[in-house]
Motif scaffolding. Structure first.
Motif, mmCIF file in Angstrom:
data_model
loop_
_atom_site.group_PDB
_atom_site.id
_atom_site.type_symbol
_atom_site.label_atom_id
_atom_site.label_comp_id
_atom_site.label_asym_id
_atom_site.label_seq_id
_atom_site.Cartn_x
_atom_site.Cartn_y
_atom_site.Cartn_z
ATOM 1 N N ASN A 199 -10.501 -27.995 32.715
ATOM 2 C CA ASN A 199 -10.249 -29.497 31.520
ATOM 3 C C ASN A 199 -9.658 -30.232 31.163
ATOM 4 O OD1 ASN A 199 -12.979 -28.723 31.652
ATOM 5 N ND2 ASN A 199 -12.770 -27.449 30.083
ATOM 6 N N ALA A 200 -8.665 -29.589 31.179
ATOM 7 C CA ALA A 200 -7.032 -30.790 31.209
ATOM 8 C C ALA A 200 -6.439 -31.632 31.860
ATOM 9 C CB ALA A 200 -5.999 -29.594 30.705
ATOM 10 N N ALA A 201 -6.329 -31.194 34.082
ATOM 11 C CA ALA A 201 -6.372 -32.168 34.513
ATOM 12 C C ALA A 201 -7.705 -32.898 34.893
ATOM 13 C CB ALA A 201 -7.352 -31.127 35.739
ATOM 14 N N VAL A 216 -2.940 -21.845 32.864
ATOM 15 C CA VAL A 216 -2.653 -21.963 31.297
ATOM 16 C C VAL A 216 -3.825 -22.605 30.146
ATOM 17 C CG1 VAL A 216 -0.789 -22.763 29.635
ATOM 18 C CG2 VAL A 216 -0.542 -22.496 31.973
ATOM 19 N N PHE A 217 -3.933 -21.896 29.208
ATOM 20 C CA PHE A 217 -5.175 -22.305 28.730
ATOM 21 C C PHE A 217 -4.223 -22.569 26.826
ATOM 22 C CE2 PHE A 217 -5.680 -17.657 27.895
ATOM 23 C CZ PHE A 217 -5.637 -17.811 27.109
ATOM 24 N N ASP A 218 -5.365 -23.789 26.402
ATOM 25 C CA ASP A 218 -4.801 -23.701 25.079
ATOM 26 C C ASP A 218 -5.577 -22.500 23.402
ATOM 27 O OD1 ASP A 218 -4.338 -24.770 22.281
ATOM 28 O OD2 ASP A 218 -5.136 -26.234 23.072
ATOM 29 N N THR A 219 -4.485 -21.977 23.121
ATOM 30 C CA THR A 219 -4.618 -20.746 22.762
ATOM 31 C C THR A 219 -6.010 -21.481 21.521
ATOM 32 O OG1 THR A 219 -2.643 -20.663 21.628
ATOM 33 C CG2 THR A 219 -2.839 -18.789 23.202
ATOM 34 N N ALA A 220 -5.164 -22.045 21.113
ATOM 35 C CA ALA A 220 -6.480 -22.709 19.872
ATOM 36 C C ALA A 220 -7.310 -23.407 20.394
ATOM 37 C CB ALA A 220 -5.129 -24.053 19.096
ATOM 38 N N ASN A 221 -7.793 -23.767 21.925
ATOM 39 C CA ASN A 221 -9.237 -23.626 22.297
ATOM 40 C C ASN A 221 -8.602 -23.339 23.403
ATOM 41 O OD1 ASN A 221 -11.468 -24.934 23.119
ATOM 42 N ND2 ASN A 221 -10.715 -27.329 22.859
ATOM 43 N N PRO A 222 -9.736 -22.098 24.312
ATOM 44 C CA PRO A 222 -9.216 -21.711 25.148
ATOM 45 C C PRO A 222 -10.239 -22.528 26.291
ATOM 46 C CG PRO A 222 -10.387 -20.267 23.877
ATOM 47 C CD PRO A 222 -10.057 -21.328 23.236
ATOM 48 N N PHE A 223 -10.952 -23.041 25.673
ATOM 49 C CA PHE A 223 -12.006 -24.125 26.808
ATOM 50 C C PHE A 223 -11.324 -25.095 27.182
ATOM 51 C CE2 PHE A 223 -14.763 -22.107 24.179
ATOM 52 C CZ PHE A 223 -15.638 -21.370 24.972
ATOM 53 N N SER A 224 -9.856 -25.480 26.572
ATOM 54 C CA SER A 224 -8.804 -26.768 27.105
ATOM 55 C C SER A 224 -7.749 -25.814 28.222
ATOM 56 C CB SER A 224 -8.105 -26.903 25.934
ATOM 57 O OG SER A 224 -7.022 -28.276 27.162
ATOM 58 N N TYR A 225 -7.971 -25.970 29.698
ATOM 59 C CA TYR A 225 -6.941 -24.832 30.436
ATOM 60 C C TYR A 225 -7.041 -25.909 31.569
ATOM 61 C CZ TYR A 225 -11.087 -24.630 33.730
ATOM 62 O OH TYR A 225 -12.064 -24.680 34.273
ATOM 63 N N SER A 268 3.302 -27.336 25.173
ATOM 64 C CA SER A 268 3.367 -26.369 24.122
ATOM 65 C C SER A 268 3.824 -24.959 24.939
ATOM 66 C CB SER A 268 2.117 -25.824 24.170
ATOM 67 O OG SER A 268 1.644 -27.474 23.689
ATOM 68 N N PRO A 269 3.736 -23.511 23.606
ATOM 69 C CA PRO A 269 4.171 -22.480 24.459
ATOM 70 C C PRO A 269 3.452 -21.625 24.804
ATOM 71 C CG PRO A 269 4.668 -22.585 21.998
ATOM 72 C CD PRO A 269 4.928 -24.286 22.110
ATOM 73 N N HIS A 270 2.458 -21.564 25.870
ATOM 74 C CA HIS A 270 1.131 -21.232 25.657
ATOM 75 C C HIS A 270 1.713 -19.855 26.825
ATOM 76 C CE1 HIS A 270 -1.523 -23.244 23.385
ATOM 77 N NE2 HIS A 270 -1.017 -24.761 24.401
ATOM 78 N N THR A 286 -2.506 -34.757 29.630
ATOM 79 C CA THR A 286 -2.759 -33.651 28.632
ATOM 80 C C THR A 286 -2.624 -32.436 29.631
ATOM 81 O OG1 THR A 286 -5.067 -34.881 28.512
ATOM 82 C CG2 THR A 286 -5.238 -32.412 28.024
ATOM 83 N N VAL A 287 -2.278 -32.253 30.977
ATOM 84 C CA VAL A 287 -1.944 -30.867 31.521
ATOM 85 C C VAL A 287 -0.293 -30.946 31.187
ATOM 86 C CG1 VAL A 287 -1.204 -30.231 33.396
ATOM 87 C CG2 VAL A 287 -3.390 -31.480 33.881
ATOM 88 N N ARG A 288 0.147 -32.509 31.387
ATOM 89 C CA ARG A 288 2.120 -32.007 30.592
ATOM 90 C C ARG A 288 1.521 -31.532 29.436
ATOM 91 N NH1 ARG A 288 5.674 -35.875 33.501
ATOM 92 N NH2 ARG A 288 4.785 -36.257 35.229
#
Length: 138
Positions: free
Chosen positions: A133-135, A68-77, A15-17, A8-10
């Motif tokens: 969260n991604a970790a 780094v956070f997912d721009t589509a889901n900022p709670f995934s970081y 991704s280009p965040h 998930t972290v990888r």
């Protein structure tokens, strides 16, 4: 001890965040910069120009943090803490690679064609701790 990044972290790092790199100023205070990041196995790569504050800070104190956070889901970081090394980006290969990862084919042209006096450096981060969260996923 080498930290192994989970899938998930990888995926988030691949991704280009945009990412935020934090280094330590001479007075111990934080200095943060928005950067692009790529991955080389479980190490992270950032490109910067010689003379920038982040380069001077890392040369003095290699401890860094990168978020780094997912721009589509900022709670995934993910927050990666680690140590950084600096090396010249010979041929600007890493700068071009990262730019094309974010901007697509040809996106690294400005780095490839920059004047020789604009020396690019590779910041290589070796993770010592991974949080977020991604970790926890994967």
């Amino acid at each position: 001890m080498t930290i192994v990044l989970n899938d998930t972290v990888r995926k988030l790092l691949d991704s280009p965040h945009p990412a935020v790199l934090t280094t330590l100023n001479p007075d111990g205070g934080p200095q943060s910069s928005v950067v692009w990041v790529a991955r080389d196995g479980d190490e992270l790569l950032i490109s910067t120009e010689r003379g920038r504050r982040k380069e001077r800070n890392i040369a003095r104190d290699p401890r860094v943090g990168l978020t780094v956070f997912d721009t589509a889901n900022p709670f995934s970081y993910v927050e990666v803490r680690g140590t950084a090394t600096l090396a010249e980006d010979t041929g600007r290969e890493v700068a071009v690679l990262i730019a094309e990862q974010y901007m697509g084919p040809g996106g690294g042209k400005e780095y490839a064609e920059a004047p020789a006096e604009n020396v690019r450096l590779v910041v290589r981060i070796t993770p010592t701790k991974v949080l977020g969260n991604a970790a926890k996923a994967g």
